[in-house]
Design a protein around this motif. Structure first.
Motif, mmCIF file in Angstrom:
data_model
loop_
_atom_site.group_PDB
_atom_site.id
_atom_site.type_symbol
_atom_site.label_atom_id
_atom_site.label_comp_id
_atom_site.label_asym_id
_atom_site.label_seq_id
_atom_site.Cartn_x
_atom_site.Cartn_y
_atom_site.Cartn_z
ATOM 1 N N ARG A 1 0.868 -1.182 0.000
ATOM 2 C CA ARG A 1 0.000 0.000 0.000
ATOM 3 C C ARG A 1 0.899 1.223 0.000
ATOM 4 N NH1 ARG A 1 -3.894 -2.933 3.291
ATOM 5 N NH2 ARG A 1 -5.816 -2.939 2.086
ATOM 6 N N ALA A 2 0.468 2.258 -0.685
ATOM 7 C CA ALA A 2 1.234 3.500 -0.733
ATOM 8 C C ALA A 2 0.585 4.530 0.191
ATOM 9 C CB ALA A 2 1.289 4.038 -2.154
ATOM 10 N N ARG A 3 1.432 5.341 0.798
ATOM 11 C CA ARG A 3 0.965 6.469 1.602
ATOM 12 C C ARG A 3 1.568 7.713 0.966
ATOM 13 N NH1 ARG A 3 2.895 9.213 6.391
ATOM 14 N NH2 ARG A 3 4.727 7.889 6.287
ATOM 15 N N TYR A 4 0.733 8.633 0.575
ATOM 16 C CA TYR A 4 1.183 9.829 -0.119
ATOM 17 C C TYR A 4 1.332 10.974 0.884
ATOM 18 C CZ TYR A 4 -0.002 7.063 -4.147
ATOM 19 O OH TYR A 4 -0.057 6.056 -5.073
ATOM 20 N N VAL A 5 2.474 11.639 0.830
ATOM 21 C CA VAL A 5 2.784 12.739 1.749
ATOM 22 C C VAL A 5 3.090 13.978 0.925
ATOM 23 C CG1 VAL A 5 4.398 13.530 3.514
ATOM 24 C CG2 VAL A 5 3.707 11.135 3.460
ATOM 25 N N ASP A 6 2.594 15.118 1.344
ATOM 26 C CA ASP A 6 2.858 16.383 0.669
ATOM 27 C C ASP A 6 4.290 16.811 0.986
ATOM 28 O OD1 ASP A 6 3.055 19.007 -0.208
ATOM 29 O OD2 ASP A 6 1.052 19.562 0.486
ATOM 30 N N ALA A 7 5.209 16.587 0.030
ATOM 31 C CA ALA A 7 6.626 16.892 0.258
ATOM 32 C C ALA A 7 6.868 18.387 0.399
ATOM 33 C CB ALA A 7 7.479 16.325 -0.871
ATOM 34 N N LEU A 8 6.049 19.211 -0.236
ATOM 35 C CA LEU A 8 6.214 20.659 -0.081
ATOM 36 C C LEU A 8 5.916 21.090 1.356
ATOM 37 C CD1 LEU A 8 4.682 22.023 -3.408
ATOM 38 C CD2 LEU A 8 7.094 21.886 -2.771
ATOM 39 N N ARG A 9 4.939 20.456 1.965
ATOM 40 C CA ARG A 9 4.541 20.812 3.338
ATOM 41 C C ARG A 9 5.425 20.142 4.383
ATOM 42 N NH1 ARG A 9 -1.298 19.456 4.507
ATOM 43 N NH2 ARG A 9 -0.643 18.130 6.184
ATOM 44 N N HIS A 10 5.816 18.890 4.141
ATOM 45 C CA HIS A 10 6.540 18.118 5.150
ATOM 46 C C HIS A 10 8.039 18.008 4.892
ATOM 47 C CE1 HIS A 10 2.831 16.874 7.086
ATOM 48 N NE2 HIS A 10 2.343 16.599 5.890
ATOM 49 N N GLY A 11 8.482 18.371 3.692
ATOM 50 C CA GLY A 11 9.896 18.234 3.350
ATOM 51 C C GLY A 11 10.210 16.813 2.901
ATOM 52 N N VAL A 12 11.446 16.611 2.450
ATOM 53 C CA VAL A 12 11.894 15.302 1.998
ATOM 54 C C VAL A 12 12.553 14.586 3.170
ATOM 55 C CG1 VAL A 12 13.416 14.077 0.402
ATOM 56 C CG2 VAL A 12 12.201 16.120 -0.360
ATOM 57 N N ARG A 13 12.086 13.379 3.446
ATOM 58 C CA ARG A 13 12.597 12.578 4.553
ATOM 59 C C ARG A 13 14.102 12.369 4.407
ATOM 60 N NH1 ARG A 13 12.970 7.015 4.602
ATOM 61 N NH2 ARG A 13 11.609 6.905 2.805
ATOM 62 N N ALA A 14 14.837 12.440 5.513
ATOM 63 C CA ALA A 14 16.290 12.220 5.512
ATOM 64 C C ALA A 14 16.619 10.864 4.904
ATOM 65 C CB ALA A 14 16.833 12.299 6.930
ATOM 66 N N GLY A 15 17.647 10.833 4.056
ATOM 67 C CA GLY A 15 18.089 9.594 3.438
ATOM 68 C C GLY A 15 17.315 9.203 2.190
ATOM 69 N N LEU A 16 16.329 9.993 1.804
ATOM 70 C CA LEU A 16 15.503 9.645 0.651
ATOM 71 C C LEU A 16 16.102 10.106 -0.671
ATOM 72 C CD1 LEU A 16 12.842 8.291 -0.125
ATOM 73 C CD2 LEU A 16 11.751 10.516 0.043
ATOM 74 N N ARG A 17 16.856 11.186 -0.647
ATOM 75 C CA ARG A 17 17.449 11.693 -1.884
ATOM 76 C C ARG A 17 18.492 10.710 -2.399
ATOM 77 N NH1 ARG A 17 15.839 16.420 -3.469
ATOM 78 N NH2 ARG A 17 17.507 16.567 -4.980
ATOM 79 N N PRO A 18 18.716 10.680 -3.723
ATOM 80 C CA PRO A 18 19.731 9.782 -4.296
ATOM 81 C C PRO A 18 21.128 10.114 -3.770
ATOM 82 C CG PRO A 18 18.375 10.783 -6.016
ATOM 83 C CD PRO A 18 18.021 11.457 -4.740
ATOM 84 N N VAL A 19 21.999 9.114 -3.776
ATOM 85 C CA VAL A 19 23.390 9.309 -3.384
ATOM 86 C C VAL A 19 24.063 10.243 -4.385
ATOM 87 C CG1 VAL A 19 25.632 8.153 -3.117
ATOM 88 C CG2 VAL A 19 23.552 7.074 -2.250
ATOM 89 N N ARG A 20 23.730 10.101 -5.654
ATOM 90 C CA ARG A 20 24.342 10.931 -6.689
ATOM 91 C C ARG A 20 23.271 11.531 -7.582
ATOM 92 N NH1 ARG A 20 28.292 7.139 -9.452
ATOM 93 N NH2 ARG A 20 28.460 8.669 -11.080
ATOM 94 N N GLU A 21 23.505 12.759 -7.944
ATOM 95 C CA GLU A 21 22.670 13.455 -8.907
ATOM 96 C C GLU A 21 23.620 14.180 -9.840
ATOM 97 O OE1 GLU A 21 18.920 15.360 -7.320
ATOM 98 O OE2 GLU A 21 20.092 15.161 -5.480
ATOM 99 N N GLU A 22 23.477 13.983 -11.126
ATOM 100 C CA GLU A 22 24.354 14.640 -12.073
ATOM 101 C C GLU A 22 23.649 14.838 -13.408
ATOM 102 O OE1 GLU A 22 26.709 10.737 -13.741
ATOM 103 O OE2 GLU A 22 27.510 11.752 -11.993
ATOM 104 N N ALA A 23 24.064 15.861 -14.106
ATOM 105 C CA ALA A 23 23.529 16.115 -15.441
ATOM 106 C C ALA A 23 24.498 15.538 -16.454
ATOM 107 C CB ALA A 23 23.369 17.619 -15.655
ATOM 108 N N ARG A 24 23.980 14.753 -17.374
ATOM 109 C CA ARG A 24 24.806 14.187 -18.448
ATOM 110 C C ARG A 24 24.154 14.468 -19.760
ATOM 111 N NH1 ARG A 24 29.145 10.240 -17.485
ATOM 112 N NH2 ARG A 24 29.266 10.037 -15.252
ATOM 113 N N ALA A 25 24.959 14.758 -20.749
ATOM 114 C CA ALA A 25 24.422 15.021 -22.087
ATOM 115 C C ALA A 25 24.240 13.718 -22.831
ATOM 116 C CB ALA A 25 25.354 15.932 -22.855
#
Length: 115
Positions: free
Chosen positions: A91-115
């Motif tokens: 089951r999924a639980r939907y949370v308003d990320a704008l209101r509650h923020g992004v949970r610690a540890g949820l963001r990717p380890v790496r984010e990069e722009a590649r052409a």
């Protein structure tokens, strides 16, 4: 967009990049198939040979009767056969990320722009 796929970084350090191709199936499920795999670290960007790579297939759907999502995953090597897989429901639980923020540890380890 020009390659009609999503690039996903896998693994704990997200060094393995794989192309994912998504298809809406006639039964309403979402079918995701992996494509080419690449090892990426800094300036290193090399294709992973099929001999050591795996082909993944993921099918996701929603079961109206139970109110749960279904998922089935299988990963196989072209030469050696099945590597692993699983299936289940959740089951999924939907949370308003704008209101509650992004949970610690949820963001990717790496984010990069590649052409």
């Amino acid at each position: 967009p020009e390659r009609s796929c999503v690039l996903d970084y896998l693994g704990t350090h997200q060094h393995l990049a794989t192309d994912l191709r998504l298809t809406a199936e006639p039964d309403g499920s979402l079918l995701i198939r992996s494509g080419e795999h690449r090892f990426r670290e800094g300036p290193v960007d090399v294709r992973v040979p099929h001999l050591i790579g795996g082909d993944a297939e993921v099918r996701e759907s929603f079961d109206d009767a139970t109110g749960r999502f279904r998922i089935r995953v299988s990963v196989a090597n072209r030469r050696f056969g099945p590597l692993f897989g699983y299936e289940g429901t959740f089951r999924a639980r939907y949370v308003d990320a704008l209101r509650h923020g992004v949970r610690a540890g949820l963001r990717p380890v790496r984010e990069e722009a590649r052409a």
